[in-house]
Scaffold this motif. Structure first.
Motif, short mmCIF file in Angstrom:
data_model
loop_
_atom_site.label_atom_id
_atom_site.label_comp_id
_atom_site.label_asym_id
_atom_site.label_seq_id
_atom_site.Cartn_x
_atom_site.Cartn_y
_atom_site.Cartn_z
N SER A 197 0.85 -1.19 0.00
CA SER A 197 0.00 0.00 0.00
C SER A 197 0.88 1.25 0.00
CB SER A 197 -0.90 0.01 1.24
OG SER A 197 -0.11 0.25 2.41
N GLY A 198 0.27 2.39 -0.24
CA GLY A 198 1.03 3.64 -0.21
C GLY A 198 1.68 3.88 1.15
N THR A 234 3.01 12.55 3.71
CA THR A 234 1.68 11.93 3.69
C THR A 234 0.79 12.49 2.59
OG1 THR A 234 0.81 13.53 5.30
CG2 THR A 234 1.78 11.50 6.17
N LEU A 236 -0.90 10.02 0.11
CA LEU A 236 -1.56 8.86 0.70
C LEU A 236 -3.06 9.07 0.82
CD1 LEU A 236 0.89 8.10 3.65
CD2 LEU A 236 0.87 7.10 1.36
N ASP A 237 -3.80 7.95 0.72
CA ASP A 237 -5.21 8.00 1.05
C ASP A 237 -5.35 8.35 2.53
OD1 ASP A 237 -5.94 7.26 -1.51
OD2 ASP A 237 -5.92 5.11 -1.04
N PRO A 238 -6.42 9.06 2.90
CA PRO A 238 -6.55 9.52 4.29
C PRO A 238 -6.40 8.43 5.34
CG PRO A 238 -8.19 10.59 2.90
CD PRO A 238 -7.50 9.56 2.04
N GLU A 239 -6.90 7.23 5.05
CA GLU A 239 -6.85 6.17 6.06
C GLU A 239 -5.44 5.62 6.27
OE1 GLU A 239 -8.40 4.06 2.27
OE2 GLU A 239 -8.58 6.03 3.25
N LEU A 240 -4.50 5.95 5.36
CA LEU A 240 -3.13 5.46 5.47
C LEU A 240 -2.19 6.49 6.10
CD1 LEU A 240 -2.77 3.76 1.97
CD2 LEU A 240 -3.43 2.71 4.14
#
Length: 254
Positions: A152-153, A178, A181-185
């Protein structure tokens, strides 16, 4: 008082007719975490790239402790270092980019050990053992043989952090780590950075993560138009900024 590790003096940088940095003065103490805030185009990323001489200066000087970065004095003028000398100096800085910059054809472990073996001439077996330790320290003990496309990112960025640490740098430079990155990551990368700060690592972080800056930074530096508009203790600048431009920026990013 902690020793000053990094000193920037009257740093200027232009691209064509556009002056991006207009006389930056900044000191970073050993073990200090400094967050650079500012709008897009304010010069934050360019400033990071001048520190490890990915971008040469137009004027000014940068020192790591007492050593001039990127240049040497010769007959009263500054001469840019050759590639070998620059590589030696860049090893003092761990750089974590927003886009990960991992080698896609290499496993996570190979990405981490590449520079210590090629640049610092470390024993490959020792470098791989330490690389496994570093990947475990960022929560990736079970992903050492994975390729970037299989991560994942957030995992890729944690590999990038382990890669930066593998060179045992004096200073870690983070360029909006960050933002891609997707917010959850985002949280998993910030957790690793919090852990590094707790160990006393000297860190200069370009970020828009105001909560992270408030929690972890010793100092916040706000840039706009290539100059330092305001700096001070993180709680002070983020809660009660003195400058109108800083207040305006924080209103929008919150």
């Amino acid at each position: 008082m902690a020793e000053t590790v990094l000193s920037l003096r009257d740093v200027h940088k232009s691209f064509g007719h556009r002056e991006v940095l207009r006389g930056i003065d900044l000191d970073i103490a050993e073990g200090e975490v400094v967050c650079l805030l500012g709008p897009s185009g304010s010069g934050k990323s360019t400033l990071l790239r001048t520190i490890n001489h990915l971008e040469p200066l137009d004027r000014g000087a940068i020192f790591l402790r007492d050593e001039l970065i990127g240049y040497r004095e010769h007959r009263g003028r500054l001469v840019e270092l050759d590639d070998r000398a620059l590589s030696r100096q860049r090893a003092w800085f761990g750089m974590v980019f927003q886009g990960f910059n991992l080698f896609p054809h290499m496993t996570a472990l190979d990405n981490v050990v590449e520079a210590p073996v090629l640049v610092k001439r470390e024993d490959p077996a020792h470098a791989r053992a330490r690389g496994r330790e570093l990947l475990a320290s960022v929560g990736l003990a079970d992903r050492v043989d994975a390729y970037p496309r299989q991560l994942s990112g957030g995992q890729q960025q944690r590999v990038a952090i382990a890669r930066a640490l593998a060179m045992s740098p004096e200073v870690l430079l983070f360029d909006e780590p960050t933002s891609a990155l997707d917010p959850e990551l985002v949280g998993e990368v910030l957790d690793v950075m919090r852990g590094l700060a707790a160990t006393g690592m000297t860190m200069l972080v370009v970020t828009h993560e105001i909560g992270f800056a408030r929690e972890v930074a010793d100092r916040v530096v706000f840039l706009d138009g290539g100059v330092v508009v305001e700096q001070g203790a993180a709680a002070e600048v983020l809660t009660n900024p003195r400058r109108q431009r800083t207040r305006q920026f924080l209103t929008h990013v919150r």
